[in-house]
Every structure is written in C-alpha cells, then in structure tokens.
Design a protein around this motif. Structure first.
Motif, PDB file in Angstrom:
ATOM      1  N   ILE A  85       0.794  -1.249   0.000  1.00 37.69           N
ATOM      2  CA  ILE A  85       0.000   0.000   0.000  1.00 37.69           C
ATOM      3  C   ILE A  85       0.822   1.292   0.000  1.00 37.69           C
ATOM      4  CG2 ILE A  85      -1.994  -1.040   1.159  1.00 37.69           C
ATOM      5  CD1 ILE A  85      -0.779   0.639   3.679  1.00 37.69           C
ATOM      6  N   VAL A  87       2.733   4.250  -1.504  1.00 33.38           N
ATOM      7  CA  VAL A  87       2.922   4.936  -2.778  1.00 33.38           C
ATOM      8  C   VAL A  87       4.420   5.112  -3.082  1.00 33.38           C
ATOM      9  CG1 VAL A  87       2.563   7.128  -3.979  1.00 33.38           C
ATOM     10  CG2 VAL A  87       0.700   6.096  -2.661  1.00 33.38           C
ATOM     11  N   SER A 125      -8.655   2.370  -4.495  1.00 35.50           N
ATOM     12  CA  SER A 125      -8.074   3.559  -3.876  1.00 35.50           C
ATOM     13  C   SER A 125      -8.338   4.793  -4.727  1.00 35.50           C
ATOM     14  CB  SER A 125      -6.560   3.356  -3.762  1.00 35.50           C
ATOM     15  OG  SER A 125      -5.926   4.565  -3.441  1.00 35.50           O
ATOM     16  N   ALA A 126      -8.389   5.944  -4.059  1.00 31.16           N
ATOM     17  CA  ALA A 126      -8.461   7.219  -4.775  1.00 31.16           C
ATOM     18  C   ALA A 126      -7.208   7.439  -5.622  1.00 31.16           C
ATOM     19  CB  ALA A 126      -8.611   8.354  -3.779  1.00 31.16           C
ATOM     20  N   ALA A 127      -6.168   6.645  -5.355  1.00 31.33           N
ATOM     21  CA  ALA A 127      -4.936   6.776  -6.142  1.00 31.33           C
ATOM     22  C   ALA A 127      -5.162   6.442  -7.616  1.00 31.33           C
ATOM     23  CB  ALA A 127      -3.852   5.871  -5.565  1.00 31.33           C
ATOM     24  N   TYR A 149       1.546   2.198  -7.511  1.00 34.72           N
ATOM     25  CA  TYR A 149       0.515   1.713  -6.579  1.00 34.72           C
ATOM     26  C   TYR A 149      -0.877   1.946  -7.176  1.00 34.72           C
ATOM     27  CZ  TYR A 149      -2.793   1.778  -2.746  1.00 34.72           C
ATOM     28  OH  TYR A 149      -3.908   1.567  -1.977  1.00 34.72           O
ATOM     29  N   TYR A 176     -11.145   3.862  -1.632  1.00 33.85           N
ATOM     30  CA  TYR A 176     -10.981   4.578  -0.367  1.00 33.85           C
ATOM     31  C   TYR A 176     -10.239   5.886  -0.615  1.00 33.85           C
ATOM     32  CZ  TYR A 176     -10.663  -0.404   1.191  1.00 33.85           C
ATOM     33  OH  TYR A 176     -10.796  -1.750   1.387  1.00 33.85           O
ATOM     34  N   PHE A 177     -10.676   6.942   0.070  1.00 33.11           N
ATOM     35  CA  PHE A 177      -9.841   8.146   0.136  1.00 33.11           C
ATOM     36  C   PHE A 177      -8.886   7.928   1.321  1.00 33.11           C
ATOM     37  CE2 PHE A 177     -11.051  11.085  -3.301  1.00 33.11           C
ATOM     38  CZ  PHE A 177     -11.847  10.187  -3.990  1.00 33.11           C
ATOM     39  N   LEU A 198      -0.060  10.603   7.519  1.00 31.08           N
ATOM     40  CA  LEU A 198       0.035  11.873   8.236  1.00 31.08           C
ATOM     41  C   LEU A 198      -0.434  11.781   9.691  1.00 31.08           C
ATOM     42  CD1 LEU A 198       0.606  14.937   8.121  1.00 31.08           C
ATOM     43  CD2 LEU A 198      -1.807  15.239   7.533  1.00 31.08           C
ATOM     44  N   LEU A 201       1.734   9.906  12.139  1.00 34.29           N
ATOM     45  CA  LEU A 201       3.058  10.544  12.242  1.00 34.29           C
ATOM     46  C   LEU A 201       2.988  11.827  13.068  1.00 34.29           C
ATOM     47  CD1 LEU A 201       4.594   9.967   8.694  1.00 34.29           C
ATOM     48  CD2 LEU A 201       5.317   8.952  10.858  1.00 34.29           C
ATOM     49  N   PHE A 215       5.165  18.095   4.173  1.00 34.23           N
ATOM     50  CA  PHE A 215       5.707  17.963   2.820  1.00 34.23           C
ATOM     51  C   PHE A 215       5.036  18.971   1.892  1.00 34.23           C
ATOM     52  CE2 PHE A 215       6.339  13.401   4.248  1.00 34.23           C
ATOM     53  CZ  PHE A 215       7.711  13.524   4.396  1.00 34.23           C
ATOM     54  N   ARG A 228      -6.749  16.658   2.081  1.00 39.18           N
ATOM     55  CA  ARG A 228      -7.178  15.278   1.899  1.00 39.18           C
ATOM     56  C   ARG A 228      -8.536  15.055   2.575  1.00 39.18           C
ATOM     57  NH1 ARG A 228      -3.863  15.618  -1.186  1.00 39.18           N
ATOM     58  NH2 ARG A 228      -2.010  14.402  -1.614  1.00 39.18           N
ATOM     59  N   TYR A 230     -10.315  12.662   4.859  1.00 41.49           N
ATOM     60  CA  TYR A 230     -10.025  11.588   5.827  1.00 41.49           C
ATOM     61  C   TYR A 230     -11.322  10.886   6.205  1.00 41.49           C
ATOM     62  CZ  TYR A 230      -5.460  13.728   5.979  1.00 41.49           C
ATOM     63  OH  TYR A 230      -4.233  14.224   5.607  1.00 41.49           O
ATOM     64  N   ARG A 291       6.324  15.869  -1.632  1.00 40.03           N
ATOM     65  CA  ARG A 291       6.578  14.513  -2.131  1.00 40.03           C
ATOM     66  C   ARG A 291       6.165  14.442  -3.603  1.00 40.03           C
ATOM     67  NH1 ARG A 291       3.695  10.687   2.371  1.00 40.03           N
ATOM     68  NH2 ARG A 291       1.941  11.287   1.070  1.00 40.03           N
ATOM     69  N   ASP A 294       2.160  13.989  -5.155  1.00 37.32           N
ATOM     70  CA  ASP A 294       1.105  14.333  -4.189  1.00 37.32           C
ATOM     71  C   ASP A 294       0.192  15.399  -4.803  1.00 37.32           C
ATOM     72  OD1 ASP A 294       1.244  12.818  -1.905  1.00 37.32           O
ATOM     73  OD2 ASP A 294       2.412  14.269  -0.754  1.00 37.32           O
ATOM     74  N   LEU A 298      -7.478  15.995  -2.713  1.00 35.14           N
ATOM     75  CA  LEU A 298      -8.211  14.763  -3.023  1.00 35.14           C
ATOM     76  C   LEU A 298      -9.463  14.792  -2.158  1.00 35.14           C
ATOM     77  CD1 LEU A 298      -5.538  11.863  -3.107  1.00 35.14           C
ATOM     78  CD2 LEU A 298      -6.917  12.692  -5.031  1.00 35.14           C
TER      79      LEU A 298
END
Ligand code: UFG
Length: 345
Positions: A85, A87, A125-127, A149, A176-177, A198, A201, A215, A228, A230, A291, A294, A298
C-alpha cells in the motif's frame, strides 16, 4: 427464524489481508453482524479472537492451500484487501508492486473461478484518479494514476470488469480516500511498518516532542499544504459489509465502483491543529519539500455509495478520527513502556 434471515446470517466471507489495518476492522464489522469469516494473510498482525473467525497464514497466490481451506469452509464471497500500500515504495520497487498486487491477484481470481466463488469486494483507492481535474471527485472522473501503486489498483479494477463480462463475476470496487483512525476498544488501529501516513506521524511527533514534518507549503490551497478527505476506518469497514448486502439485492449481477470519502477536505496544517487542540499543546513544524506525485486536493463525491449502498460516514468527523488514533498510539506506547520497564527490573 425466518429462512431468508437465517441464510443471510450464515454467510462465510473470505477476507484476504484480514490481519491488516483495513482488513482487521472489516473482519470485526462482519463478526459484529453475524458473518463467519475466514482470513488469509501473510502475517498475523491483528487477529480477533472469535469462534466465528479462522485465520490462515497463507499467500493469495498459493492456490493449493486456498483450495484446501475453501473445501473445509465453503465461501460465499471474497473481500480482497491484501496488497502492498505504500505509494513511495511503489515508485522505487514497481516490480514488487506489480507482482504482489496484480500478478498474484490474477492467480487468486483464477483460484476463485476454479472454486466457483463469484463475488468479490475489492479494496481500491483514490490513487486511481491521479491529479484531479474536477472536485469533488466522482467515480466518472478519468483514471490516470501517477504512481505504480495507483496503477496496480486500476489494473485490478479492469481485470474485474473483464471477468464480469466473460465469466459473470460480480464485483464491487471501493475506492478509499484517506483511511484513518482506529477502534481502541478492540485494540485495532494504524500500525504500519514503516508508518508513512500523516495522522499517526503527527501524533507520534507530538508524543515524542519532535517537530511534525510538512511535505510542501506552496500548493494552491488556502494554507499552502495538501488537502485530503479523511474517512474513519470503521466507516470503510461498514461499507464492505453493505457491499456484501448489496450483492443480494435483486437488481441483476453487480459490477460497481464506489468512492468512500466524506466530501470534506482537511489540509496538513488543519490536521496538526486538530492534534494540538486534542493534546492542548503547540507543536513545532518542520517544512520539507513536497513529495513526488502528491496532488494538492483529493476530495470524494460519495453520493453513489450513499444512494446505492445506503452508506454514510458515521465516525469520520476529524476529532473522532484523531482521538481514536491517539488512543491506539497511547496504548502502544504504554505497552512498549511496560516491556522496557520489565526488562530493566
Ligand atoms: N504528509 C505530510 N507529512 C507527513 C506525512 C504526510 O505533510 O509526515 C502529507 C502528504 O504529503 C499528503 C498528506 O499529508 O499531502 C496525506 O499523506 P498520507 O501519506 O497520510 O496519505 P496520502 O494522501 O499520500 O495517501 C493515502 C493512502 C494511499 C492512497 C491515497 C489516495 O495512503 O494509499 O491516500 O487516497 F492512494
């Protein structure tokens, strides 16, 4: 008991990756709704102790083992969460990502076909969207993934589409977002190794009195940091259960894609402010370069999931997400502290 109800109660669902972050919350959701669950996972990270759940440490490409498991536990449908998972890692190791997420899924689909398992809910994924052209993002938005990914997720969606056309496989892909939060009452939460997301972290930085890394600060957003959508992992888990129920609606064979998000975006700085409000503490910031890949925004349009699945986020306000993530982390720190304390004695 009414026959239809009894039939629904006794369904057995195979969850791949069911000992991972989203998989484990999904297993719990299913158990709470009286499904039986068979988990296959390469690791045994989060196991739920329940007589209606069985766990097998097994790769999805291990066809012989899967056939033996399914002979013992006849499967009504699959929820396919198993995947790499990260990226960033997918950019440096595309071979590993295409092998694990695509090649092994192709092998797994063939095993399913041999076993006549004809329904799959897929973790997408939203990716898959890449850089958004319009916001909020609907399922009709063009798919143009900007990293391997996201490509792997899009390729599997296309494989499902083709299996539907040729073999009648029913599928529901859930895009998923940003999944976040946890379920402290069951000790379930985000514990990726290494952690790249995020919210955990920022919480770790806060608890360890370190600066939070941001970032990029020049995005075309109100405060210059990325925005984003969430969505609480428990809401994501519930969507899987609703997807299973949707398969049973008498409206033909299902082949659908649903966004899962809240339609509300939070910037990186707003997340940091939420953690500051929760902990009543000012955090120090470290600005780092953006990054690669990015997008600035989203944000999901999830009205399709609301209309068809009856899905609404119920736990996804940002303070609920952040505080559930904090509780998990504090328990983990306490656990680590107890171990160190015992070792020192
Ligand atoms: N970020 C920071 N500092 C950090 C970590 C992240 O500023 O220490 C930023 C990122 O640059 C990004 C935002 O916080 O702008 C969110 O980053 P995450 O890594 O938490 O999540 P992503 O949006 O990058 O990725 C998530 C999932 C992917 C999925 C993607 C699309 O992890 O699997 O959402 O929805 F593809």
């Amino acid at each position: 008991m009414h026959d239809t109800y009894k039939k629904f109660m006794e369904k057995t669902i195979l969850v791949t990756g069911g000992a991972g972050y989203i998989g484990s919350h999904t297993v719990l959701e299913l158990l709470q709704h009286n499904y039986r669950v068979v988990v296959i996972d390469k690791s045994c990270r989060y196991q739920i102790n329940n007589p209606r759940a069985v766990y097998f440490q097994c790769d999805i490409a291990h066809s012989q083992a899967l056939k033996a498991i399914c002979a013992r536990y006849p499967i009504d449908a699959v929820i396919h969460c198993a995947a790499y998972i990260q990226v960033g890692e997918s950019i440096t190791n595309p071979a590993g990502y295409y092998d694990n997420n695509v090649v092994k899924t192709a092998q797994f689909l063939e095993t399913m076909r041999t076993l006549s398992i004809a329904r799959m809910v897929f973790s997408s994924s939203a990716a898959v969207y890449g850089y958004p052209q319009t916001l909020p993002i609907t399922e009709q938005h063009p798919c143009a993934p900007v990293n391997p990914y996201g490509q792997t997720k899009r390729i599997v969606e296309q494989m499902l589409h083709d299996y539907h056309g040729a073999y009648g496989l029913e599928y529901i892909a859930l895009r998923y977002f940003n999944a976040a939060g946890g379920y402290p009452e069951y000790q379930l939460g985000e514990r990726h190794q290494p952690e790249t997301h995020l919210i955990p972290l920022v919480l770790q930085a806060a608890l360890e009195n370190r600066p939070c890394t941001i970032f990029g600060s020049n995005y075309p957003t109100p405060d210059g940091t990325c925005v984003r959508d969430y969505v609480h992992v428990r809401d994501i888990a519930r969507a899987h259960r609703l997807a299973l129920e949707y398969f049973d609606q008498p409206t033909g064979l299902k082949a659908e894609i649903f966004n899962l998000g809240t339609a509300r975006g939070f910037s990186v700085l707003e997340i940091i402010q939420a953690v500051e409000a929760l902990l009543q503490k000012k955090l120090s910031l470290h600005y780092a370069p953006a990054r690669t890949g990015d997008p600035a925004y989203l944000i999901a349009d999830a009205t399709h999931a609301a209309r068809r699945l009856g899905w609404q986020p119920m736990h996804s306000d940002i303070m609920t997400i952040v505080s559930s993530a904090l509780q998990i982390l504090v328990t983990q720190y306490q656990h680590n502290f107890d171990i160190v304390y015992q070792l020192q004695r």
